[in-house]
Write a protein that holds these residues in place. Structure first.
Motif: not given
Lengths: 115, 115
Positions: A29-32, B86-93, B101-102
């Motif tokens: 994988v590219t990123m971890m 549990i439903y989680l939303c995650g976003a690249d901001m 990935g952050k």
């Protein structure tokens, strides 16, 4: 898709000790990344694990407390050092297969309890 | 205040009912991810949205990202006990969508489905 395993799945540790968590991916994988989920809270990014170089830490996290290694494209470790009860959390490894990928996977997590 | 707000915080429905979970930000969401988490376990990737107005479906779950890319909704049709979690939303901001990935996560929505 990437299959991620983490060891240990859970542990109970004494304050002042250290624990190393392993993350193994079934493909390169590219990123971890390493995330933390404190009790009743959402996920917070700890750091990006960079292959062959020092990890990149987010604000509030430091290398002395959370040393990270990534010797190759499929494996990384996170150490939680000099633990205190505040470190009790679920620690999750996450991967992005390739830059621009529309999928980000998470491992099953390591549940850490510090007494 | 949270950069990514989820609502409701918890939801209890009868099996067979439809439901919607929302994820809102005052900032542009360059990549919006939906995950499901069973208590104390890792995250299961559901869907990722990138374009304004985009909509994706998988089985009985549909996710949408609004045209302004500041709000996403997750809709479950004819809910089943297996949808509980549990439903989680995650976003690249990050401006330009280069965080790779952050992710910033919402607080999560706890879904209970009664048979």
């Amino acid at each position: 898709s990437a299959v991620i395993s983490q060891k240990p799945s859970r542990d109970i540790c004494q304050r002042g000790t250290s624990l190393t968590i392993q993350c193994q991916v079934d493909s390169q994988v590219t990123m971890m990344f390493w995330y933390r989920q404190q009790p009743g809270q959402s996920l917070t990014l700890i750091a990006t694990a960079n292959q062959g170089s020092e990890a990149t830490y987010e604000s509030g996290f430091v290398i002395d407390k959370f040393p990270i290694s990534r010797p190759n494209l499929t494996f990384s470790t996170l150490t939680v050092s000099n633990m205190s009860p505040e470190d009790s959390s679920i620690y999750l490894c996450s991967v992005v297969s390739a830059v621009g990928s529309d999928t980000q996977y998470f491992g099953p997590g390591t549940r850490l309890t510090v007494l | 205040s949270q950069e990514l707000e989820q609502s409701p915080q918890s939801l209890i429905v009868q099996e067979g009912k439809n439901l919607t979970i929302n994820c809102t930000s005052s900032k542009t969401l360059y990549g919006l991810y939906w995950y499901k988490q069973k208590y104390g376990e890792g995250l299961i990737f559901l869907m990722m949205l990138q374009k304004g107005g985009e909509e994706k479906s998988h089985e009985k779950i549909t996710a949408k990202l609004d045209e302004k890319k500041q709000q996403s909704s997750l809709h479950i049709t004819a809910s089943q006990p297996s949808h509980a979690g549990i439903y989680l939303c995650g976003a690249d901001m990050n401006a330009g969508g280069t965080s790779y990935g952050k992710l910033t996560f919402g607080q999560g929505t706890i879904l209970t489905v009664h048979p």
